[in-house]
Design a protein around this motif. Structure first.
Motif, PDB file in Angstrom:
ATOM      1  N   GLY A  24      30.910  -5.221  26.048  1.00  0.00           N
ATOM      2  CA  GLY A  24      30.900  -4.835  24.645  1.00  0.00           C
ATOM      3  C   GLY A  24      30.174  -3.519  24.450  1.00  0.00           C
ATOM      4  N   PHE A  25      30.344  -2.915  23.282  1.00  0.00           N
ATOM      5  CA  PHE A  25      29.779  -1.591  23.016  1.00  0.00           C
ATOM      6  C   PHE A  25      28.253  -1.592  23.072  1.00  0.00           C
ATOM      7  N   GLU A  26      27.620  -2.496  22.348  1.00  0.00           N
ATOM      8  CA  GLU A  26      26.167  -2.432  22.188  1.00  0.00           C
ATOM      9  C   GLU A  26      25.419  -2.818  23.467  1.00  0.00           C
ATOM     10  N   ARG A  27      25.978  -3.677  24.299  1.00  0.00           N
ATOM     11  CA  ARG A  27      25.272  -4.123  25.505  1.00  0.00           C
ATOM     12  C   ARG A  27      25.561  -3.255  26.728  1.00  0.00           C
ATOM     13  N   THR A  28      26.491  -2.319  26.582  1.00  0.00           N
ATOM     14  CA  THR A  28      26.798  -1.414  27.696  1.00  0.00           C
ATOM     15  C   THR A  28      25.900  -0.184  27.614  1.00  0.00           C
ATOM     16  N   ASP A  52      28.044   6.972  22.450  1.00  0.00           N
ATOM     17  CA  ASP A  52      28.954   6.930  21.295  1.00  0.00           C
ATOM     18  C   ASP A  52      30.188   7.797  21.547  1.00  0.00           C
ATOM     19  N   GLU A  53      29.959   9.007  22.036  1.00  0.00           N
ATOM     20  CA  GLU A  53      31.078   9.911  22.300  1.00  0.00           C
ATOM     21  C   GLU A  53      31.980   9.353  23.395  1.00  0.00           C
ATOM     22  N   LEU A  54      31.369   8.800  24.434  1.00  0.00           N
ATOM     23  CA  LEU A  54      32.154   8.223  25.522  1.00  0.00           C
ATOM     24  C   LEU A  54      32.981   7.052  25.020  1.00  0.00           C
ATOM     25  N   PHE A  55      32.382   6.186  24.211  1.00  0.00           N
ATOM     26  CA  PHE A  55      33.121   5.039  23.692  1.00  0.00           C
ATOM     27  C   PHE A  55      34.250   5.488  22.780  1.00  0.00           C
ATOM     28  N   PHE A  56      33.983   6.499  21.951  1.00  0.00           N
ATOM     29  CA  PHE A  56      35.036   7.026  21.076  1.00  0.00           C
ATOM     30  C   PHE A  56      36.214   7.528  21.900  1.00  0.00           C
ATOM     31  N   TYR A  97      47.365  -0.484  11.444  1.00  0.00           N
ATOM     32  CA  TYR A  97      47.163  -1.927  11.407  1.00  0.00           C
ATOM     33  C   TYR A  97      47.684  -2.622  12.664  1.00  0.00           C
ATOM     34  N   SER A  98      47.834  -1.849  13.726  1.00  0.00           N
ATOM     35  CA  SER A  98      48.083  -2.453  15.036  1.00  0.00           C
ATOM     36  C   SER A  98      46.783  -3.103  15.497  1.00  0.00           C
ATOM     37  N   PRO A  99      46.837  -4.139  16.322  1.00  0.00           N
ATOM     38  CA  PRO A  99      45.626  -4.875  16.709  1.00  0.00           C
ATOM     39  C   PRO A  99      44.519  -3.995  17.294  1.00  0.00           C
ATOM     40  N   THR A 100      44.876  -3.072  18.180  1.00  0.00           N
ATOM     41  CA  THR A 100      43.853  -2.249  18.828  1.00  0.00           C
ATOM     42  C   THR A 100      43.165  -1.315  17.850  1.00  0.00           C
ATOM     43  N   VAL A 101      43.946  -0.626  17.019  1.00  0.00           N
ATOM     44  CA  VAL A 101      43.356   0.333  16.078  1.00  0.00           C
ATOM     45  C   VAL A 101      42.538  -0.401  15.018  1.00  0.00           C
ATOM     46  N   ARG A 102      43.027  -1.544  14.567  1.00  0.00           N
ATOM     47  CA  ARG A 102      42.253  -2.345  13.608  1.00  0.00           C
ATOM     48  C   ARG A 102      40.893  -2.724  14.192  1.00  0.00           C
ATOM     49  N   ALA A 103      40.887  -3.192  15.425  1.00  0.00           N
ATOM     50  CA  ALA A 103      39.638  -3.594  16.066  1.00  0.00           C
ATOM     51  C   ALA A 103      38.684  -2.411  16.207  1.00  0.00           C
ATOM     52  N   ASN A 104      39.220  -1.251  16.567  1.00  0.00           N
ATOM     53  CA  ASN A 104      38.387  -0.054  16.716  1.00  0.00           C
ATOM     54  C   ASN A 104      37.776   0.371  15.386  1.00  0.00           C
ATOM     55  N   ARG A 105      38.555   0.296  14.334  1.00  0.00           N
ATOM     56  CA  ARG A 105      38.059   0.681  13.007  1.00  0.00           C
ATOM     57  C   ARG A 105      36.965  -0.280  12.536  1.00  0.00           C
ATOM     58  N   HIS A 106      37.192  -1.564  12.734  1.00  0.00           N
ATOM     59  CA  HIS A 106      36.178  -2.549  12.347  1.00  0.00           C
ATOM     60  C   HIS A 106      34.872  -2.322  13.109  1.00  0.00           C
ATOM     61  N   LEU A 107      34.986  -2.029  14.387  1.00  0.00           N
ATOM     62  CA  LEU A 107      33.783  -1.802  15.193  1.00  0.00           C
ATOM     63  C   LEU A 107      33.034  -0.580  14.702  1.00  0.00           C
ATOM     64  N   ALA A 108      33.753   0.509  14.459  1.00  0.00           N
ATOM     65  CA  ALA A 108      33.104   1.738  13.997  1.00  0.00           C
ATOM     66  C   ALA A 108      32.386   1.510  12.671  1.00  0.00           C
ATOM     67  N   SER A 110      31.224  -1.393  11.583  1.00  0.00           N
ATOM     68  CA  SER A 110      30.116  -2.341  11.766  1.00  0.00           C
ATOM     69  C   SER A 110      28.878  -1.695  12.364  1.00  0.00           C
ATOM     70  N   VAL A 111      29.046  -0.657  13.189  1.00  0.00           N
ATOM     71  CA  VAL A 111      27.878  -0.027  13.826  1.00  0.00           C
ATOM     72  C   VAL A 111      27.453   1.264  13.137  1.00  0.00           C
ATOM     73  N   SER A 112      28.163   1.658  12.088  1.00  0.00           N
ATOM     74  CA  SER A 112      27.774   2.862  11.349  1.00  0.00           C
ATOM     75  C   SER A 112      26.370   2.672  10.791  1.00  0.00           C
ATOM     76  N   GLY A 113      25.550   3.698  10.902  1.00  0.00           N
ATOM     77  CA  GLY A 113      24.165   3.602  10.480  1.00  0.00           C
ATOM     78  C   GLY A 113      23.243   3.268  11.635  1.00  0.00           C
ATOM     79  N   ARG A 114      23.802   2.628  12.679  1.00  0.00           N
ATOM     80  CA  ARG A 114      22.999   2.310  13.856  1.00  0.00           C
ATOM     81  C   ARG A 114      23.397   3.171  15.054  1.00  0.00           C
ATOM     82  N   SER A 115      24.516   3.860  14.925  1.00  0.00           N
ATOM     83  CA  SER A 115      24.974   4.721  16.012  1.00  0.00           C
ATOM     84  C   SER A 115      25.784   5.867  15.424  1.00  0.00           C
ATOM     85  N   ASP A 116      26.215   6.767  16.293  1.00  0.00           N
ATOM     86  CA  ASP A 116      27.008   7.924  15.868  1.00  0.00           C
ATOM     87  C   ASP A 116      28.504   7.626  15.861  1.00  0.00           C
ATOM     88  N   LEU A 117      28.872   6.414  16.225  1.00  0.00           N
ATOM     89  CA  LEU A 117      30.289   6.100  16.378  1.00  0.00           C
ATOM     90  C   LEU A 117      31.057   6.250  15.075  1.00  0.00           C
TER      91      LEU A 117
END
Length: 203
Positions: A24-28, A52-56, A97-108, A110-117
């Motif tokens: 996962g993003f936060e534990r890596t 953050d940049e690498l994950f993006f 609204y494809s599964p992958t892009v939706r998941a990426n948007r939700h993650l970004a 959820s971590v806004s304010g705690r990371s640069d993502l």
């Protein structure tokens, strides 16, 4: 040298993708990725300035071509600009609204304010899309396909209208799979409203 550098970059992306998928993003950590890639941390940071940049880059690497292809569907010179925008709208919402892009948007989000993502997603994804649409609408306005207006504002209106019926359910994770039929109807209604506001002026 450039080819070797690009090969190294692709290798880092592939290894990082495996690590992010596993932990996962936060534990890596960058240390974990560096250990898997081999070499020094300094080398890793020469390619990517932060986790953050690498994950993006991992997130967008696989769908960047599809992202760009969606905007090629708008023909700013089309006589029936509404039809061209409807085609774009359907493809854009299918992508968003494809599964992958939706998941990426939700993650970004959820971590806004705690990371640069979140900032990276906004600047390199959201703003990039807005700029591409604004450029295309500017051309359409110059050709008289749309009325003269601020193309940046028009782009914001167009993109917002396309997501207006889906966005709140998406944000609160209450949105199920969006069918092709729903995307068509949502898009048609959005373009009807957009053309009512930005269609060419009579005479």
């Amino acid at each position: 040298m450039a080819k070797k550098s690009d090969t190294k970059r692709q290798h880092i992306l592939a290894v990082a993708a495996e690590a992010f998928q596993e932990y996962g993003f936060e534990r890596t950590s960058m240390s974990e990725i560096c250990a898997r890639v081999g070499g020094s941390k300094a080398t890793l940071y020469n390619y990517f300035s932060s986790k953050d940049e690498l994950f993006f880059e991992v997130m967008t690497h696989s769908n960047n071509t599809e992202f760009e292809a969606v905007f090629l569907t708008i023909d700013p010179a089309a006589k029936d600009i509404a039809a061209s925008l409807r085609d774009f709208g359907r493809r854009w919402l299918t992508f968003l609204y494809s599964p992958t892009v939706r998941a990426n948007r939700h993650l970004a989000i959820s971590v806004s304010g705690r990371s640069d993502l979140g900032r990276l997603m906004f600047e390199r994804g959201v703003l990039r899309g807005q700029d591409l649409v604004a450029d295309l609408l500017r051309t359409s306005m110059g050709l008289g396909r749309l009325r003269q207006a601020n193309p940046v504002v028009a782009a914001l209106h167009l993109l917002s209208l396309l997501e207006s019926e889906l966005m709140e359910r998406f944000l609160f994770q209450l949105l199920g799979e969006v069918s092709e039929k729903e995307i068509k109807h949502v898009t048609d209604r959005a373009i009807d409203v957009f053309m009512a506001a930005y269609g060419p002026q009579e005479g």
